[in-house]
Design a protein around this motif. Structure first.
Motif, short mmCIF file in Angstrom:
data_model
loop_
_atom_site.label_atom_id
_atom_site.label_comp_id
_atom_site.label_asym_id
_atom_site.label_seq_id
_atom_site.Cartn_x
_atom_site.Cartn_y
_atom_site.Cartn_z
N TYR A 41 0.87 -1.18 0.00
CA TYR A 41 0.00 0.00 0.00
C TYR A 41 0.90 1.22 0.00
O TYR A 41 1.70 1.40 0.91
N GLU A 42 0.78 2.02 -1.04
CA GLU A 42 1.66 3.16 -1.17
C GLU A 42 0.83 4.43 -1.13
O GLU A 42 -0.12 4.57 -1.90
N ARG A 43 1.16 5.29 -0.23
CA ARG A 43 0.38 6.53 -0.10
C ARG A 43 0.73 7.48 -1.23
O ARG A 43 1.90 7.64 -1.58
N ARG A 44 -0.30 8.09 -1.79
CA ARG A 44 -0.08 9.10 -2.82
C ARG A 44 0.67 10.28 -2.24
O ARG A 44 0.47 10.63 -1.09
N GLY A 45 1.52 10.89 -3.05
CA GLY A 45 2.25 12.05 -2.57
C GLY A 45 3.57 11.64 -1.94
O GLY A 45 4.58 12.28 -2.15
N GLU A 46 3.54 10.54 -1.17
CA GLU A 46 4.79 10.09 -0.57
C GLU A 46 5.63 9.32 -1.59
O GLU A 46 6.84 9.32 -1.54
N ASN A 47 4.92 8.67 -2.48
CA ASN A 47 5.63 7.84 -3.45
C ASN A 47 5.53 8.43 -4.85
O ASN A 47 4.47 8.87 -5.27
N PRO A 48 6.64 8.44 -5.55
CA PRO A 48 6.61 8.97 -6.90
C PRO A 48 5.82 8.04 -7.82
O PRO A 48 5.57 6.88 -7.49
N VAL A 49 5.44 8.58 -8.96
CA VAL A 49 4.75 7.78 -9.96
C VAL A 49 5.70 6.69 -10.46
O VAL A 49 6.91 6.90 -10.57
N ILE A 50 5.13 5.53 -10.72
CA ILE A 50 5.93 4.40 -11.19
C ILE A 50 5.93 4.37 -12.72
O ILE A 50 4.89 4.52 -13.35
N VAL A 51 7.11 4.21 -13.28
CA VAL A 51 7.23 4.08 -14.73
C VAL A 51 7.41 2.60 -15.07
O VAL A 51 8.33 1.96 -14.59
N ILE A 52 6.47 2.08 -15.88
CA ILE A 52 6.52 0.67 -16.27
C ILE A 52 7.28 0.56 -17.59
O ILE A 52 6.87 1.12 -18.60
N GLU A 59 10.27 1.38 -12.43
CA GLU A 59 11.15 2.22 -11.62
C GLU A 59 10.40 3.49 -11.28
O GLU A 59 9.43 3.85 -11.95
N ALA A 60 10.82 4.15 -10.22
CA ALA A 60 10.18 5.40 -9.83
C ALA A 60 10.49 6.49 -10.85
O ALA A 60 11.59 6.53 -11.41
N PHE A 61 9.49 7.34 -11.12
CA PHE A 61 9.74 8.48 -12.00
C PHE A 61 10.85 9.32 -11.41
O PHE A 61 10.85 9.65 -10.22
N ASP A 62 11.84 9.64 -12.24
CA ASP A 62 13.04 10.33 -11.77
C ASP A 62 13.24 11.59 -12.60
O ASP A 62 13.61 11.51 -13.76
N ARG A 63 12.96 12.74 -12.00
CA ARG A 63 13.05 13.96 -12.82
C ARG A 63 14.49 14.31 -13.18
O ARG A 63 14.74 14.95 -14.21
N GLN A 64 15.45 13.87 -12.35
CA GLN A 64 16.85 14.12 -12.71
C GLN A 64 17.24 13.35 -13.97
O GLN A 64 17.95 13.84 -14.83
N LYS A 65 16.74 12.12 -14.04
CA LYS A 65 17.05 11.29 -15.20
C LYS A 65 16.43 11.90 -16.46
O LYS A 65 17.07 11.98 -17.51
N ILE A 88 9.27 19.60 -17.48
CA ILE A 88 9.22 18.50 -16.52
C ILE A 88 8.14 18.76 -15.46
O ILE A 88 7.41 17.84 -15.08
N ASN A 89 8.00 20.02 -15.03
CA ASN A 89 6.93 20.33 -14.07
C ASN A 89 5.56 20.00 -14.63
O ASN A 89 4.70 19.45 -13.93
N GLY A 90 5.35 20.33 -15.91
CA GLY A 90 4.08 20.03 -16.56
C GLY A 90 3.81 18.53 -16.58
O GLY A 90 2.69 18.08 -16.33
N ILE A 91 4.86 17.76 -16.85
CA ILE A 91 4.71 16.30 -16.88
C ILE A 91 4.42 15.77 -15.48
O ILE A 91 3.54 14.93 -15.30
N GLU A 92 5.11 16.30 -14.47
CA GLU A 92 4.85 15.87 -13.09
C GLU A 92 3.42 16.16 -12.69
O GLU A 92 2.78 15.36 -12.01
N ASN A 93 2.91 17.32 -13.10
CA ASN A 93 1.51 17.66 -12.81
C ASN A 93 0.56 16.64 -13.43
O ASN A 93 -0.36 16.16 -12.78
N ASP A 94 0.80 16.33 -14.71
CA ASP A 94 -0.05 15.35 -15.38
C ASP A 94 0.03 13.99 -14.71
O ASP A 94 -0.97 13.30 -14.54
N LEU A 95 1.25 13.60 -14.32
CA LEU A 95 1.43 12.29 -13.70
C LEU A 95 0.73 12.20 -12.35
O LEU A 95 0.16 11.17 -12.00
N LYS A 106 6.76 4.21 -22.58
CA LYS A 106 6.48 4.70 -23.94
C LYS A 106 5.58 5.93 -23.89
O LYS A 106 5.79 6.90 -24.60
N ASP A 107 4.54 5.88 -23.02
CA ASP A 107 3.63 7.02 -22.91
C ASP A 107 4.33 8.24 -22.32
O ASP A 107 4.06 9.37 -22.71
N LEU A 108 5.25 7.96 -21.38
CA LEU A 108 6.02 9.07 -20.81
C LEU A 108 6.87 9.73 -21.91
O LEU A 108 6.92 10.96 -22.01
#
Ligand code: ZN
Length: 148
Positions: A41-52, A59-65, A88-95, A106-108
């Motif tokens: 169980y992963e709380r929203r906000g605490e955990n980054p979006v997962i990239v499949i 792996e966790a979404f990594d804005r540095q990468k 990147i901020n716009g993408i984080e908002n969407d995610l 691929k969608d990312l």
């Protein structure tokens, strides 16, 4: 996320669904080492979006990468670091609006390209050539035609 059975750090996400009125995400995971399945169980906000990724691993979404990818795509091009940050901020908002808290790699890539296209054609093509798996030269040429 360590496997509770063997302690292996990598697992793939088998299923994700919102839990607790969307405040958390319930994930079924499968250990990449021993195949043990477990639920997190992963709380929203605490955990980054997962990239499949296409092989099913995640792996966790990594804005540095992502920033590193953008920096190399935009090398010597008239795209400012500020523009890359807002992209990147716009993408984080969407995610963060994604109900399942995950996105396919691929969608990312498509999201990044959609935002990069209006900024600079060359950076767009460089980024695309890295993120898309082209099966043939023809396919690549077709993609180039689409944007010219
Ligand atoms: Zn395991």
């Amino acid at each position: 996320m360590l496997c509770p059975a063997c302690g292996h750090p990598e697992s793939k996400v088998v299923d994700s669904r919102p839990a607790d009125d969307g405040a958390a995400i319930r994930r079924r995971r499968e250990c990449l080492s021993c195949g043990h399945r477990f639920t997190t169980y992963e709380r929203r906000g605490e955990n980054p979006v997962i990239v499949i990724k296409s092989d099913g691993s995640s792996e966790a979404f990594d804005r540095q990468k992502l920033m590193r990818g953008l920096l190399s795509a935009c090398a010597k091009r008239p795209v400012t670091p500020h523009q890359m940050e807002s992209l990147i901020n716009g993408i984080e908002n969407d995610l963060s609006a994604s109900p399942r808290g995950e996105i396919r790699s691929k969608d990312l890539g498509d999201m990044v390209m959609a935002r990069l296209a209006p900024l600079d054609d060359v950076a767009y093509i460089r980024f695309m050539s890295v993120y898309k798996d082209f099966q043939s030269v023809e396919e690549f040429a077709e993609a180039l035609n689409d944007i010219s």
